[in-house]
Design a protein around this motif. Structure first.
Motif, PDB file in Angstrom:
ATOM      1  N   GLU A 181      41.267  39.400  24.796  1.00 41.30           N
ATOM      2  CA  GLU A 181      40.149  39.474  25.733  1.00 41.30           C
ATOM      3  C   GLU A 181      39.990  38.159  26.496  1.00 41.30           C
ATOM      4  O   GLU A 181      39.713  38.159  27.707  1.00 41.30           O
ATOM      5  N   ALA A 182      40.192  37.042  25.818  1.00 46.33           N
ATOM      6  CA  ALA A 182      40.081  35.741  26.477  1.00 46.33           C
ATOM      7  C   ALA A 182      41.166  35.564  27.528  1.00 46.33           C
ATOM      8  O   ALA A 182      40.921  35.012  28.615  1.00 46.33           O
ATOM      9  N   VAL A 183      42.369  36.019  27.237  1.00 46.47           N
ATOM     10  CA  VAL A 183      43.466  35.922  28.202  1.00 46.47           C
ATOM     11  C   VAL A 183      43.164  36.764  29.439  1.00 46.47           C
ATOM     12  O   VAL A 183      43.450  36.349  30.578  1.00 46.47           O
ATOM     13  N   ILE A 184      42.582  37.939  29.245  1.00 45.57           N
ATOM     14  CA  ILE A 184      42.192  38.771  30.386  1.00 45.57           C
ATOM     15  C   ILE A 184      41.205  38.022  31.270  1.00 45.57           C
ATOM     16  O   ILE A 184      41.321  38.025  32.507  1.00 45.57           O
ATOM     17  N   ALA A 185      40.239  37.377  30.654  1.00 47.55           N
ATOM     18  CA  ALA A 185      39.266  36.596  31.422  1.00 47.55           C
ATOM     19  C   ALA A 185      39.941  35.445  32.153  1.00 47.55           C
ATOM     20  O   ALA A 185      39.577  35.119  33.291  1.00 47.55           O
ATOM     21  N   ALA A 186      40.920  34.823  31.517  1.00 47.69           N
ATOM     22  CA  ALA A 186      41.633  33.715  32.155  1.00 47.69           C
ATOM     23  C   ALA A 186      42.343  34.189  33.420  1.00 47.69           C
ATOM     24  O   ALA A 186      42.331  33.496  34.450  1.00 47.69           O
ATOM     25  N   VAL A 187      42.951  35.355  33.353  1.00 48.71           N
ATOM     26  CA  VAL A 187      43.607  35.910  34.542  1.00 48.71           C
ATOM     27  C   VAL A 187      42.574  36.206  35.625  1.00 48.71           C
ATOM     28  O   VAL A 187      42.782  35.897  36.811  1.00 48.71           O
ATOM     29  N   TYR A 188      41.463  36.787  35.219  1.00 47.53           N
ATOM     30  CA  TYR A 188      40.389  37.111  36.174  1.00 47.53           C
ATOM     31  C   TYR A 188      39.878  35.850  36.878  1.00 47.53           C
ATOM     32  O   TYR A 188      39.724  35.831  38.106  1.00 47.53           O
ATOM     33  N   LEU A 189      39.614  34.802  36.143  1.00 46.76           N
ATOM     34  CA  LEU A 189      39.108  33.567  36.734  1.00 46.76           C
ATOM     35  C   LEU A 189      40.180  32.864  37.566  1.00 46.76           C
ATOM     36  O   LEU A 189      39.878  32.180  38.544  1.00 46.76           O
ATOM     37  N   ASP A 190      41.427  33.035  37.185  1.00 43.14           N
ATOM     38  CA  ASP A 190      42.522  32.374  37.891  1.00 43.14           C
ATOM     39  C   ASP A 190      42.836  33.036  39.223  1.00 43.14           C
ATOM     40  O   ASP A 190      43.110  32.346  40.208  1.00 43.14           O
ATOM     41  N   ALA A 191      42.762  34.367  39.276  1.00 38.49           N
ATOM     42  CA  ALA A 191      43.248  35.055  40.478  1.00 38.49           C
ATOM     43  C   ALA A 191      42.404  36.246  40.920  1.00 38.49           C
ATOM     44  O   ALA A 191      42.771  36.938  41.866  1.00 38.49           O
ATOM     45  N   GLY A 192      41.304  36.533  40.243  1.00 38.52           N
ATOM     46  CA  GLY A 192      40.419  37.598  40.694  1.00 38.52           C
ATOM     47  C   GLY A 192      40.612  38.920  39.973  1.00 38.52           C
ATOM     48  O   GLY A 192      41.500  39.075  39.121  1.00 38.52           O
ATOM     49  N   PHE A 193      39.760  39.876  40.336  1.00 38.51           N
ATOM     50  CA  PHE A 193      39.710  41.144  39.624  1.00 38.51           C
ATOM     51  C   PHE A 193      40.992  41.955  39.761  1.00 38.51           C
ATOM     52  O   PHE A 193      41.455  42.548  38.795  1.00 38.51           O
ATOM     53  N   GLU A 194      41.582  42.008  40.948  1.00 44.45           N
ATOM     54  CA  GLU A 194      42.780  42.815  41.130  1.00 44.45           C
ATOM     55  C   GLU A 194      43.934  42.306  40.287  1.00 44.45           C
ATOM     56  O   GLU A 194      44.717  43.093  39.743  1.00 44.45           O
ATOM     57  N   ALA A 195      44.048  40.990  40.165  1.00 43.28           N
ATOM     58  CA  ALA A 195      45.100  40.429  39.312  1.00 43.28           C
ATOM     59  C   ALA A 195      44.862  40.812  37.852  1.00 43.28           C
ATOM     60  O   ALA A 195      45.796  41.186  37.131  1.00 43.28           O
ATOM     61  N   ALA A 196      43.607  40.731  37.423  1.00 37.00           N
ATOM     62  CA  ALA A 196      43.283  41.123  36.053  1.00 37.00           C
ATOM     63  C   ALA A 196      43.558  42.606  35.844  1.00 37.00           C
ATOM     64  O   ALA A 196      44.088  43.006  34.796  1.00 37.00           O
ATOM     65  N   ARG A 197      43.225  43.409  36.821  1.00 41.51           N
ATOM     66  CA  ARG A 197      43.462  44.855  36.696  1.00 41.51           C
ATOM     67  C   ARG A 197      44.953  45.156  36.584  1.00 41.51           C
ATOM     68  O   ARG A 197      45.367  46.002  35.787  1.00 41.51           O
ATOM     69  N   ARG A 198      45.779  44.459  37.365  1.00 40.87           N
ATOM     70  CA  ARG A 198      47.226  44.690  37.295  1.00 40.87           C
ATOM     71  C   ARG A 198      47.774  44.342  35.916  1.00 40.87           C
ATOM     72  O   ARG A 198      48.595  45.079  35.356  1.00 40.87           O
ATOM     73  N   VAL A 199      47.312  43.215  35.375  1.00 46.08           N
ATOM     74  CA  VAL A 199      47.779  42.811  34.044  1.00 46.08           C
ATOM     75  C   VAL A 199      47.330  43.818  32.989  1.00 46.08           C
ATOM     76  O   VAL A 199      48.116  44.234  32.133  1.00 46.08           O
TER      77      VAL A 199
END
Length: 230
Positions: free
Chosen positions: A121-139
């Protein structure tokens, strides 16, 4: 700040190149390693849980446009619960890159389900903060898509289904009794017996009480549904 070779390899397995590597380092830092100058992943875990929830809610609506809320809710719960996050964490080997204190390493922290789920869950948040919601959704979709396809069969909470079966026949809710525990403290194994007042029971063994209860309920319900009507 640069990523170590192990973290670079992990980011590749995850499917995201971090513009802000510090976010990934924070995401894999367990509270047992926190210090005044080193943030741990608890705050990111809180955010990642919400990001995952939104992505899964949207994905389920798209996957089955006609499903009622009563069907969507158990599917959603199956996809976002800690066990699902831990399963993904194992697939991409988060355990290898976790930053743990000595006590957690000695107690097998790299294999603990709750710890792995939190880190995912923390890694998902890291992706979200790094590149936004669409990047998190793709991951997320890269690692959860096949689970969405399979969730219709497996998502329904077996304990709830068994309780509904019992209530429909005028029986009180089932009980769950721990009949055995084995293994070391850092990797216990529980045996749980699911019991109904009519005498029907089934046992199951798993690495957590919750998993063992679910497995026992599933086994008992399967036997009850196969039995000829009385």
């Amino acid at each position: 700040m640069k990523l170590s070779a192990d973290l670079k390899a992990f980011a590749a397995r995850l499917g995201h190149e971090f513009a802000r590597p510090a976010l990934l380092i924070e995401a894999v830092t367990h509270p047992s390693m926190s210090s005044p100058g080193r943030a741990d992943n608890q705050r990111l875990e809180f955010l990642g849980d919400r990001v995952l929830g939104l992505v899964m809610a949207e994905a389920l609506l798209e996957h089955d446009p006609d499903a009622a809320e009563g069907l969507l809710a158990p599917r959603f719960n199956a996809l976002v619960r800690k066990e699902a996050c831990a399963a993904v964490a194992r697939e991409i080997d988060i355990g290898k890159v976790l930053k743990l204190g000595r006590s957690e390493m000695i107690s097998g922290g790299r294999r603990k389900e709750a710890l792995l789920g939190d880190a995912m869950e923390a890694v998902i948040a890291a992706v979200y903060l790094d590149a936004g919601f669409e990047a998190a959704r793709r991951v997320i979709m890269a690692h959860w898509a096949h689970r969405i396809d399979a969730v219709e069969e497996d998502a329904r909470d077996a304990k709830t289904a068994l309780q509904e079966w019992a209530q429909a026949r005028g029986l009180p809710p089932p009980s769950y009794v721990q009949t055995a525990r084995s293994g070391p403290d850092h990797a216990p194994v529980f045996t749980i017996c699911a019991q109904l007042k009519n005498g029907a029971e089934e046992k199951a063994t798993a690495g957590s009480k919750r998993q063992a209860e679910q497995a026992a309920a599933k086994a008992l319900l399967a036997r009850l549904l196969q039995a000829p009507p009385s």
